[in-house]
Design an enzyme around this catalytic site. Structure first.
Site, mmCIF file in Angstrom:
data_model
loop_
_atom_site.group_PDB
_atom_site.id
_atom_site.type_symbol
_atom_site.label_atom_id
_atom_site.label_comp_id
_atom_site.label_asym_id
_atom_site.label_seq_id
_atom_site.Cartn_x
_atom_site.Cartn_y
_atom_site.Cartn_z
ATOM 1 N N HIS A 74 0.836 -1.205 0.000
ATOM 2 C CA HIS A 74 0.000 0.000 0.000
ATOM 3 C C HIS A 74 0.873 1.259 0.000
ATOM 4 O O HIS A 74 0.618 2.201 -0.765
ATOM 5 C CB HIS A 74 -0.909 -0.020 1.233
ATOM 6 C CG HIS A 74 -1.696 1.230 1.444
ATOM 7 N ND1 HIS A 74 -3.005 1.370 1.036
ATOM 8 C CD2 HIS A 74 -1.360 2.415 2.041
ATOM 9 C CE1 HIS A 74 -3.441 2.583 1.360
ATOM 10 N NE2 HIS A 74 -2.455 3.238 1.966
ATOM 11 N N GLU A 75 1.899 1.271 0.833
ATOM 12 C CA GLU A 75 2.787 2.435 0.889
ATOM 13 C C GLU A 75 3.590 2.588 -0.403
ATOM 14 O O GLU A 75 3.815 3.695 -0.878
ATOM 15 C CB GLU A 75 3.725 2.339 2.095
ATOM 16 C CG GLU A 75 3.023 2.253 3.439
ATOM 17 C CD GLU A 75 2.020 3.364 3.654
ATOM 18 O OE1 GLU A 75 2.234 4.483 3.136
ATOM 19 O OE2 GLU A 75 1.006 3.117 4.334
ATOM 20 N N HIS A 110 1.541 4.282 -2.996
ATOM 21 C CA HIS A 110 1.562 5.743 -2.864
ATOM 22 C C HIS A 110 2.771 6.325 -3.603
ATOM 23 O O HIS A 110 2.672 7.350 -4.277
ATOM 24 C CB HIS A 110 1.656 6.134 -1.386
ATOM 25 C CG HIS A 110 0.352 6.127 -0.655
ATOM 26 N ND1 HIS A 110 -0.779 6.752 -1.128
ATOM 27 C CD2 HIS A 110 -0.006 5.574 0.543
ATOM 28 C CE1 HIS A 110 -1.772 6.590 -0.275
ATOM 29 N NE2 HIS A 110 -1.331 5.876 0.744
ATOM 30 N N GLU A 130 -6.198 7.052 -0.891
ATOM 31 C CA GLU A 130 -6.169 5.818 -0.106
ATOM 32 C C GLU A 130 -6.835 4.673 -0.853
ATOM 33 O O GLU A 130 -6.339 3.540 -0.854
ATOM 34 C CB GLU A 130 -6.840 6.038 1.254
ATOM 35 C CG GLU A 130 -6.086 6.968 2.173
ATOM 36 C CD GLU A 130 -4.657 6.529 2.417
ATOM 37 O OE1 GLU A 130 -4.423 5.318 2.589
ATOM 38 O OE2 GLU A 130 -3.761 7.403 2.425
#
Length: 290
Positions: A139-140, A143, A208
């Site tokens: 997930h990071e 980003h 997100e």
């Protein structure tokens, strides 16, 4: 991995930056009009602040969280995971940092893909199993791949300056002659801060969802991230309130927002965990039937 460009995120980032730029121009005009300084002085000052934030925001974010860069000797498993997931995401391996706190969370920072940092807390490492940890790290990395870390950093600059003037602008109104113009400038700064605040929060919530989709593509396991979100959300209630308050201002960069503090009460930087989990479960069903 077949990475598809999220044009919805690109469009929202472009629109947010355009609106913030228009707001920035109007804001500078107000400062030049109502503060007894030249336009060149204000532009130099704001330009210096923006460059400092662009180049040093990652270090400031890590310092504010008490996170430090760690070597592969200190955290070999964490480094191996991030290296493997970076290869799957077609990204350079970012710097790895760890914050010694009970709050189970993670965030990414850095101005571009080559200067990115992925930070996790010791509380997160202690809370998740292997698949869940992969989901959060992916997930990071999503980003970073979406470049939204840089956009959020730049976008937050105007809000920071406006809030600074709202808080400290009265210091420039020393005499009655200057008092009224300074009050007008402070009121305009308040409006600018509120508008930029809301624009950034709206963008933050969408980014997100996009990072969740990216994590599912990187790992091929949307259910693992959904499980991690449930675990992290549940652990938040067990963390001391003083720890939550200390970290609430970093909400926009966390995988799960801190539900405490001034920022957490004014506006949400994240969609609800329930909605994120529901979307991940839908992706999981799509992958199973594909």
């Amino acid at each position: 991995m077949e990475w598809k460009t999220d044009w919805g995120l690109r469009g929202r980032m472009g629109l947010t930056m355009f609106l913030l730029f228009a707001l920035y121009v109007a804001f500078v005009g107000v400062l030049v009009t109502f503060f007894d300084v030249g336009s060149l002085t204000i532009l130099i000052m704001l330009g210096g602040f923006s460059l400092a934030q662009y180049f040093f925001s990652d270090k400031l974010a890590l310092r504010s969280m008490g996170a430090r860069e760690v070597s592969a000797d200190e955290y070999p498993d964490l480094h191996r995971r991030i290296e493997r997931l970076s290869q799957q995401a077609d990204l350079p391996k970012p710097t790895v940092a760890v914050a010694n706190t009970q709050v189970p969370n993670a965030f990414a920072t850095g101005r571009n893909k080559k200067n990115a940092t992925v930070a996790v807390t010791t509380g997160l490492l202690e809370s998740l199993d292997e698949d869940e940890l992969d989901g959060v790290l992916a997930h990071e990395l999503a980003h970073v791949k979406n470049r939204d870390v840089m956009v959020m950093t730049i976008a937050s600059f105007l809000s920071t300056i406006a809030f600074f003037i709202v808080r400290w602008g009265w210091l420039f109104g020393g005499d009655n002659r200057q008092g009224a113009p300074v009050i007008v400038a402070i009121l305009v700064s308040l409006v600018v801060w509120v508008i930029s605040f809301l624009l950034i929060r709206a963008l933050s919530r969408y980014r997100e969802y996009s990072a969740d989709r990216g994590a599912a593509l990187i790992t091929g396991q949307p259910g693992a991230l959904a499980s991690a979100l449930m675990t992290i959300d549940g652990r938040m209630d067990k963390v001391p309130k003083e720890d939550l308050r200390e970290e609430a201002e970093m909400n926009a960069f966390f995988i799960i927002p801190i539900k405490a503090g001034f920022v957490g009460k004014i506006a949400s930087t994240h969609p609800s965990t329930e909605n994120r989990i529901e979307r991940l479960r839908e992706m999981e069903k799509e992958l199973e039937t594909a």
